[in-house]
Design a protein around this motif. Structure first.
Motif, PDB file in Angstrom:
ATOM      1  N   HIS A   1       0.843  -1.198   0.000  1.00 54.53           N
ATOM      2  CA  HIS A   1       0.000   0.000   0.000  1.00 54.53           C
ATOM      3  C   HIS A   1       0.873   1.241   0.000  1.00 54.53           C
ATOM      4  O   HIS A   1       1.872   1.319   0.735  1.00 54.53           O
ATOM      5  CB  HIS A   1      -0.905  -0.005   1.238  1.00 54.53           C
ATOM      6  CG  HIS A   1      -2.012   1.004   1.170  1.00 54.53           C
ATOM      7  ND1 HIS A   1      -1.835   2.315   1.537  1.00 54.53           N
ATOM      8  CD2 HIS A   1      -3.306   0.899   0.768  1.00 54.53           C
ATOM      9  CE1 HIS A   1      -2.973   2.982   1.374  1.00 54.53           C
ATOM     10  NE2 HIS A   1      -3.874   2.143   0.909  1.00 54.53           N
ATOM     11  N   GLN A   2       0.507   2.230  -0.802  1.00 52.37           N
ATOM     12  CA  GLN A   2       1.317   3.439  -0.929  1.00 52.37           C
ATOM     13  C   GLN A   2       1.502   4.174   0.391  1.00 52.37           C
ATOM     14  O   GLN A   2       2.511   4.851   0.593  1.00 52.37           O
ATOM     15  CB  GLN A   2       0.702   4.382  -1.970  1.00 52.37           C
ATOM     16  CG  GLN A   2       0.897   3.931  -3.413  1.00 52.37           C
ATOM     17  CD  GLN A   2       2.345   4.000  -3.867  1.00 52.37           C
ATOM     18  OE1 GLN A   2       3.123   4.825  -3.392  1.00 52.37           O
ATOM     19  NE2 GLN A   2       2.715   3.125  -4.796  1.00 52.37           N
ATOM     20  N   LYS A   3       0.546   4.069   1.299  1.00 52.85           N
ATOM     21  CA  LYS A   3       0.671   4.754   2.591  1.00 52.85           C
ATOM     22  C   LYS A   3       1.855   4.217   3.395  1.00 52.85           C
ATOM     23  O   LYS A   3       2.472   4.964   4.166  1.00 52.85           O
ATOM     24  CB  LYS A   3      -0.625   4.607   3.400  1.00 52.85           C
ATOM     25  CG  LYS A   3      -1.755   5.505   2.930  1.00 52.85           C
ATOM     26  CD  LYS A   3      -1.434   6.977   3.174  1.00 52.85           C
ATOM     27  CE  LYS A   3      -2.562   7.896   2.745  1.00 52.85           C
ATOM     28  NZ  LYS A   3      -2.213   9.325   2.935  1.00 52.85           N
ATOM     29  N   ILE A   4       2.179   2.941   3.225  1.00 52.30           N
ATOM     30  CA  ILE A   4       3.343   2.382   3.913  1.00 52.30           C
ATOM     31  C   ILE A   4       4.623   3.008   3.359  1.00 52.30           C
ATOM     32  O   ILE A   4       5.597   3.217   4.082  1.00 52.30           O
ATOM     33  CB  ILE A   4       3.382   0.844   3.762  1.00 52.30           C
ATOM     34  CG1 ILE A   4       2.057   0.207   4.219  1.00 52.30           C
ATOM     35  CG2 ILE A   4       4.549   0.254   4.546  1.00 52.30           C
ATOM     36  CD1 ILE A   4       1.728   0.401   5.658  1.00 52.30           C
TER      37      ILE A   4
ATOM     38  N   LYS B   1      11.416   2.893   0.328  1.00 48.85           N
ATOM     39  CA  LYS B   1      11.624   3.065  -1.113  1.00 48.85           C
ATOM     40  C   LYS B   1      10.845   2.043  -1.947  1.00 48.85           C
ATOM     41  O   LYS B   1      10.244   2.389  -2.953  1.00 48.85           O
ATOM     42  CB  LYS B   1      13.116   2.963  -1.451  1.00 48.85           C
ATOM     43  CG  LYS B   1      13.975   4.024  -0.802  1.00 48.85           C
ATOM     44  CD  LYS B   1      13.595   5.427  -1.258  1.00 48.85           C
ATOM     45  CE  LYS B   1      14.440   6.485  -0.579  1.00 48.85           C
ATOM     46  NZ  LYS B   1      14.014   7.855  -0.931  1.00 48.85           N
ATOM     47  N   PHE B   2      10.895   0.794  -1.552  1.00 49.53           N
ATOM     48  CA  PHE B   2      10.209  -0.274  -2.275  1.00 49.53           C
ATOM     49  C   PHE B   2       9.532  -1.213  -1.293  1.00 49.53           C
ATOM     50  O   PHE B   2      10.014  -1.399  -0.166  1.00 49.53           O
ATOM     51  CB  PHE B   2      11.201  -1.116  -3.097  1.00 49.53           C
ATOM     52  CG  PHE B   2      11.633  -0.527  -4.402  1.00 49.53           C
ATOM     53  CD1 PHE B   2      11.070  -0.950  -5.608  1.00 49.53           C
ATOM     54  CD2 PHE B   2      12.635   0.437  -4.440  1.00 49.53           C
ATOM     55  CE1 PHE B   2      11.498  -0.418  -6.815  1.00 49.53           C
ATOM     56  CE2 PHE B   2      13.072   0.971  -5.644  1.00 49.53           C
ATOM     57  CZ  PHE B   2      12.489   0.542  -6.827  1.00 49.53           C
ATOM     58  N   ILE B   3       8.438  -1.828  -1.724  1.00 52.12           N
ATOM     59  CA  ILE B   3       7.838  -2.955  -1.018  1.00 52.12           C
ATOM     60  C   ILE B   3       7.719  -4.094  -2.021  1.00 52.12           C
ATOM     61  O   ILE B   3       7.108  -3.947  -3.086  1.00 52.12           O
ATOM     62  CB  ILE B   3       6.454  -2.626  -0.436  1.00 52.12           C
ATOM     63  CG1 ILE B   3       6.538  -1.438   0.526  1.00 52.12           C
ATOM     64  CG2 ILE B   3       5.877  -3.851   0.295  1.00 52.12           C
ATOM     65  CD1 ILE B   3       5.187  -0.982   1.059  1.00 52.12           C
ATOM     66  N   PHE B   4       8.333  -5.220  -1.682  1.00 52.74           N
ATOM     67  CA  PHE B   4       8.279  -6.414  -2.514  1.00 52.74           C
ATOM     68  C   PHE B   4       7.407  -7.460  -1.819  1.00 52.74           C
ATOM     69  O   PHE B   4       7.670  -7.827  -0.663  1.00 52.74           O
ATOM     70  CB  PHE B   4       9.680  -6.987  -2.725  1.00 52.74           C
ATOM     71  CG  PHE B   4      10.597  -6.082  -3.503  1.00 52.74           C
ATOM     72  CD1 PHE B   4      10.673  -6.164  -4.884  1.00 52.74           C
ATOM     73  CD2 PHE B   4      11.377  -5.136  -2.843  1.00 52.74           C
ATOM     74  CE1 PHE B   4      11.516  -5.329  -5.602  1.00 52.74           C
ATOM     75  CE2 PHE B   4      12.231  -4.291  -3.550  1.00 52.74           C
ATOM     76  CZ  PHE B   4      12.295  -4.392  -4.944  1.00 52.74           C
TER      77      PHE B   4
ATOM     78  N   LYS C   1       8.225   3.997  -4.182  1.00 50.22           N
ATOM     79  CA  LYS C   1       7.858   5.351  -3.771  1.00 50.22           C
ATOM     80  C   LYS C   1       7.671   6.269  -4.975  1.00 50.22           C
ATOM     81  O   LYS C   1       6.852   7.183  -4.953  1.00 50.22           O
ATOM     82  CB  LYS C   1       8.932   5.929  -2.853  1.00 50.22           C
ATOM     83  CG  LYS C   1       8.507   7.185  -2.132  1.00 50.22           C
ATOM     84  CD  LYS C   1       9.297   7.358  -0.867  1.00 50.22           C
ATOM     85  CE  LYS C   1       8.653   8.367   0.047  1.00 50.22           C
ATOM     86  NZ  LYS C   1       9.215   8.341   1.396  1.00 50.22           N
ATOM     87  N   ASN C   2       8.388   6.006  -6.031  1.00 44.89           N
ATOM     88  CA  ASN C   2       8.326   6.848  -7.233  1.00 44.89           C
ATOM     89  C   ASN C   2       7.283   6.372  -8.227  1.00 44.89           C
ATOM     90  O   ASN C   2       7.209   6.845  -9.344  1.00 44.89           O
ATOM     91  CB  ASN C   2       9.704   6.895  -7.900  1.00 44.89           C
ATOM     92  CG  ASN C   2      10.743   7.512  -6.997  1.00 44.89           C
ATOM     93  OD1 ASN C   2      10.467   8.445  -6.254  1.00 44.89           O
ATOM     94  ND2 ASN C   2      11.964   6.991  -7.045  1.00 44.89           N
ATOM     95  N   GLY C   3       6.465   5.404  -7.812  1.00 46.09           N
ATOM     96  CA  GLY C   3       5.393   4.922  -8.654  1.00 46.09           C
ATOM     97  C   GLY C   3       5.802   3.908  -9.706  1.00 46.09           C
ATOM     98  O   GLY C   3       6.940   3.524  -9.804  1.00 46.09           O
TER      99      GLY C   3
END
Length: 238
Positions: free
Chosen positions: A188-191, A198-201, A236-238
């Protein structure tokens, strides 16, 4: 004085609430728990040696200080939110991140396959894990010191449910980059708005895939059920 960032699981509960009517099945095993929603979405969370026997009605009033509740809440938000993103093809961390660029790499939560890849590439790393004993681990008493000087951290997704996430990121310096990893990760972007994220995998699964629940119920771990999922990421940068 800068305001402390909130517990992300409490934040998600406040934002989206928990509707037990959306839960179709809960499957708990020796290593993982899984939640399948009525729309077929599946979310998982590592148990970290906890034996869970909760039913969905036990979550009607979630206790945020109860780790069993937090595990199932993590699986629930995994199922609720992880399917909402548009994912690019491929979610392999090593294809996206060049870890050789970092001078002080730290891992929180021992991921053996990741460690082997880093070792094969000759990339040094200090590893901490509260729940494992292994000669490759750095003593947990040294964790805070290494967090403060780290320029990159590979962080287990279980840090959210076990209430270590906020303290861990608070102790990082402003130039650090954090990569959250594992099937327990809430995509989720809120995290990603938390400090240095920076990244969530993570992973998503085919809807209504009963194999995932059966494997978990029978004590299977990531090596057995992840082959039925898809590796994905958000940044984070989409």
């Amino acid at each position: 004085m800068k305001k402390a960032q909130p517990d992300p699981l409490q934040f998600l509960l406040d934002k989206y609430s928990l509707d037990i009517g959306k839960i179709d099945q809960i499957s708990c095993g020796a290593k993982y728990s899984a939640v399948m929603l009525t729309n077929g979405n599946i979310g998982v969370c590592a148990n970290l040696r906890s034996k869970i026997s909760l039913k969905k009605h036990d979550l009607k009033i979630p206790d945020m200080n109860n780790f069993h509740h937090r595990i199932l809440l993590t699986a629930y938000f995994n199922a609720l939110l992880n399917y909402s993103n548009q994912y690019d093809n491929g979610g392999d961390m090593f294809e996206l991140i060049d870890f050789s660029q970092y001078k002080s790499l730290v891992m929180i939560g021992l991921f053996y396959p990741i460690v082997r890849k880093l070792q094969n590439a000759g990339i040094p790393i200090n590893i901490f894990d509260l729940n494992k004993t292994d000669e490759i681990l750095t003593p947990i008493s040294e964790q805070k010191k290494y967090l403060k000087k780290a320029d990159a951290i590979i962080l287990t997704g279980t840090a959210i449910f076990n209430k270590t996430f906020v303290d861990l990121i608070r102790n990082t310096n402003s130039n650090c980059e954090i990569f959250m990893l594992g099937p327990s990760s809430i995509m989720h972007q809120k995290i990603l708005e938390y400090k240095n994220m920076k990244f969530i995998f993570g992973s998503v699964f085919k809807k209504y895939d009963e194999r995932i629940l059966e494997i978990i119920r029978n004590g299977g771990g990531t090596q057995r059920f992840l082959k039925f999922g898809r590796k994905v990421f958000i940044s984070k940068n989409g």
